[in-house]
Design a protein around this motif. Sequence first.
Motif, PDB file in Angstrom:
ATOM      1  N   ASP A 172      51.342   5.886  51.769  1.00  0.00           N
ATOM      2  CA  ASP A 172      51.366   5.081  52.996  1.00  0.00           C
ATOM      3  C   ASP A 172      52.800   4.601  53.197  1.00  0.00           C
ATOM      4  O   ASP A 172      53.347   3.885  52.362  1.00  0.00           O
ATOM      5  CB  ASP A 172      50.406   3.902  52.830  1.00  0.00           C
ATOM      6  CG  ASP A 172      50.196   3.114  54.109  1.00  0.00           C
ATOM      7  OD1 ASP A 172      51.195   2.807  54.795  1.00  0.00           O
ATOM      8  OD2 ASP A 172      49.032   2.784  54.404  1.00  0.00           O
ATOM      9  N   SER A 173      53.433   5.009  54.283  1.00  0.00           N
ATOM     10  CA  SER A 173      54.854   4.692  54.465  1.00  0.00           C
ATOM     11  C   SER A 173      55.099   3.196  54.620  1.00  0.00           C
ATOM     12  O   SER A 173      56.173   2.699  54.261  1.00  0.00           O
ATOM     13  CB  SER A 173      55.432   5.452  55.665  1.00  0.00           C
ATOM     14  OG  SER A 173      54.878   4.998  56.877  1.00  0.00           O
ATOM     15  N   HIS A 174      54.117   2.459  55.147  1.00  0.00           N
ATOM     16  CA  HIS A 174      54.276   0.997  55.228  1.00  0.00           C
ATOM     17  C   HIS A 174      54.447   0.416  53.829  1.00  0.00           C
ATOM     18  O   HIS A 174      55.293  -0.453  53.595  1.00  0.00           O
ATOM     19  CB  HIS A 174      53.072   0.376  55.928  1.00  0.00           C
ATOM     20  CG  HIS A 174      53.078  -1.125  55.905  1.00  0.00           C
ATOM     21  ND1 HIS A 174      53.879  -1.883  56.742  1.00  0.00           N
ATOM     22  CD2 HIS A 174      52.403  -2.011  55.113  1.00  0.00           C
ATOM     23  CE1 HIS A 174      53.691  -3.161  56.471  1.00  0.00           C
ATOM     24  NE2 HIS A 174      52.804  -3.272  55.493  1.00  0.00           N
ATOM     25  N   GLU A 175      53.649   0.910  52.890  1.00  0.00           N
ATOM     26  CA  GLU A 175      53.754   0.434  51.515  1.00  0.00           C
ATOM     27  C   GLU A 175      55.065   0.884  50.872  1.00  0.00           C
ATOM     28  O   GLU A 175      55.645   0.158  50.057  1.00  0.00           O
ATOM     29  CB  GLU A 175      52.549   0.913  50.714  1.00  0.00           C
ATOM     30  CG  GLU A 175      51.244   0.295  51.179  1.00  0.00           C
ATOM     31  CD  GLU A 175      50.039   0.790  50.413  1.00  0.00           C
ATOM     32  OE1 GLU A 175      50.208   1.696  49.562  1.00  0.00           O
ATOM     33  OE2 GLU A 175      48.927   0.287  50.666  1.00  0.00           O
ATOM     34  N   SER A 189      47.061   1.187  55.629  1.00  0.00           N
ATOM     35  CA  SER A 189      47.559  -0.163  55.912  1.00  0.00           C
ATOM     36  C   SER A 189      47.256  -0.613  57.343  1.00  0.00           C
ATOM     37  O   SER A 189      47.003  -1.784  57.577  1.00  0.00           O
ATOM     38  CB  SER A 189      49.066  -0.215  55.649  1.00  0.00           C
ATOM     39  OG  SER A 189      49.768   0.713  56.452  1.00  0.00           O
ATOM     40  N   TRP A 190      47.272   0.307  58.283  1.00  0.00           N
ATOM     41  CA  TRP A 190      47.088  -0.077  59.705  1.00  0.00           C
ATOM     42  C   TRP A 190      45.623  -0.326  60.042  1.00  0.00           C
ATOM     43  O   TRP A 190      45.323  -0.740  61.155  1.00  0.00           O
ATOM     44  CB  TRP A 190      47.679   0.989  60.614  1.00  0.00           C
ATOM     45  CG  TRP A 190      47.092   2.363  60.451  1.00  0.00           C
ATOM     46  CD1 TRP A 190      46.049   2.911  61.146  1.00  0.00           C
ATOM     47  CD2 TRP A 190      47.523   3.373  59.533  1.00  0.00           C
ATOM     48  NE1 TRP A 190      45.813   4.187  60.711  1.00  0.00           N
ATOM     49  CE2 TRP A 190      46.707   4.513  59.715  1.00  0.00           C
ATOM     50  CE3 TRP A 190      48.543   3.441  58.569  1.00  0.00           C
ATOM     51  CZ2 TRP A 190      46.861   5.683  58.996  1.00  0.00           C
ATOM     52  CZ3 TRP A 190      48.706   4.606  57.837  1.00  0.00           C
ATOM     53  CH2 TRP A 190      47.864   5.721  58.047  1.00  0.00           C
ATOM     54  N   CYS A 226      57.647   9.514  59.504  1.00  0.00           N
ATOM     55  CA  CYS A 226      56.892   8.667  58.574  1.00  0.00           C
ATOM     56  C   CYS A 226      57.719   8.236  57.377  1.00  0.00           C
ATOM     57  O   CYS A 226      57.161   7.795  56.370  1.00  0.00           O
ATOM     58  CB  CYS A 226      55.636   9.400  58.107  1.00  0.00           C
ATOM     59  SG  CYS A 226      54.370   9.615  59.376  1.00  0.00           S
ATOM     60  N   ARG A 266      51.703   7.171  58.340  1.00  0.00           N
ATOM     61  CA  ARG A 266      51.878   5.826  58.887  1.00  0.00           C
ATOM     62  C   ARG A 266      50.903   5.641  60.037  1.00  0.00           C
ATOM     63  O   ARG A 266      50.210   6.601  60.431  1.00  0.00           O
ATOM     64  CB  ARG A 266      53.315   5.604  59.375  1.00  0.00           C
ATOM     65  CG  ARG A 266      53.667   6.409  60.625  1.00  0.00           C
ATOM     66  CD  ARG A 266      55.101   6.286  61.075  1.00  0.00           C
ATOM     67  NE  ARG A 266      55.408   5.039  61.765  1.00  0.00           N
ATOM     68  CZ  ARG A 266      56.486   4.863  62.529  1.00  0.00           C
ATOM     69  NH1 ARG A 266      57.368   5.862  62.704  1.00  0.00           N
ATOM     70  NH2 ARG A 266      56.706   3.702  63.114  1.00  0.00           N
ATOM     71  N   ASP A 267      50.849   4.452  60.587  1.00  0.00           N
ATOM     72  CA  ASP A 267      50.032   4.182  61.770  1.00  0.00           C
ATOM     73  C   ASP A 267      50.257   5.314  62.775  1.00  0.00           C
ATOM     74  O   ASP A 267      51.370   5.511  63.265  1.00  0.00           O
ATOM     75  CB  ASP A 267      50.454   2.841  62.370  1.00  0.00           C
ATOM     76  CG  ASP A 267      49.673   2.453  63.620  1.00  0.00           C
ATOM     77  OD1 ASP A 267      49.170   3.358  64.322  1.00  0.00           O
ATOM     78  OD2 ASP A 267      49.583   1.254  63.906  1.00  0.00           O
TER      79      ASP A 267
END
Length: 284
Positions: free
Chosen positions: A212-215, A281-282, A36, A128-129
């Motif tokens: 959130d790892s996407h962020e 995020s997902w 992640c 993450r997702d």
Amino acid sequence: MKTGKQAVLAVSRTAGRLTAGARLLPSFLVVGAQRCGTTSLYRALAQHPLLLKPVLHKGVHYFDVGYDRGLAWYRAHFPLRAGAAVLAGRYGGRPRAFESSPYYLFHPLAGERIAADLPGVKLVVLVRDPVERACSAHAHELARGFETESHFEYAVELEAGRLAGAEESLRARPYSVHHSHRHHAYLARGRYAEQLDRLEPLLGRERILVLDSHEFFAEPERTYERVLEFLEVPHLGYPVFERHNGRSRPKSLPESVRRRLLDHFEVYDTRLVRWLGGDPSWRR
């Protein structure tokens, strides 16, 4: 016969044990989740002059698979207090030692051990997702030789049988290692809310930061600022942000499989909202 590198590491560990009493213990830990972005965050934080990484390597894995070695062994991995005092005078803040071991979040005994041995410690968690995380973890374990089933969907089908009784076994034999629990938990490690709910009564909600790892990868500066604020560390400029430990993406999952897995994770993702302050995020 030991190689030159092994000999140097052996000497460093011996010296660390002899000076363990003069060394820092971590003020915070990056505890997961696996795949992640923990390595990327760790390396960004390690560029801050008041955030002190382990002397030898990123993850010490004391609270999961090395707990039988004792606290002096663990302390031997971290910088000397005398050096930290010099940094405190130079930068006007208290240095904080840390490490990153992503199995801590998932191991059933790690939270209890952390709470007992590091009173006041803070935890940083990345998520993450979970479907992407599961695919990435499978590719990672396959590449390292810890997975023998090359088909992701079949590895997921095997998971329940592989992990049956694993937590009970680890609690019954606290210093043991369960291979599948550590390397084959593709879905279980993505049920983040279960793991956070286990940690909350041990440390308190205010000592756990979930990101959130996407962020993080989309806006690393903003995430970095949040971490420094959480740690109460002065901002001394931005580090170089890089992505580490990435692997080539596996072939796309059939949409039916992805949808089935997303449905599996939906209830757990919903429980993440209170940790993230909004939908992950997902799920947006």
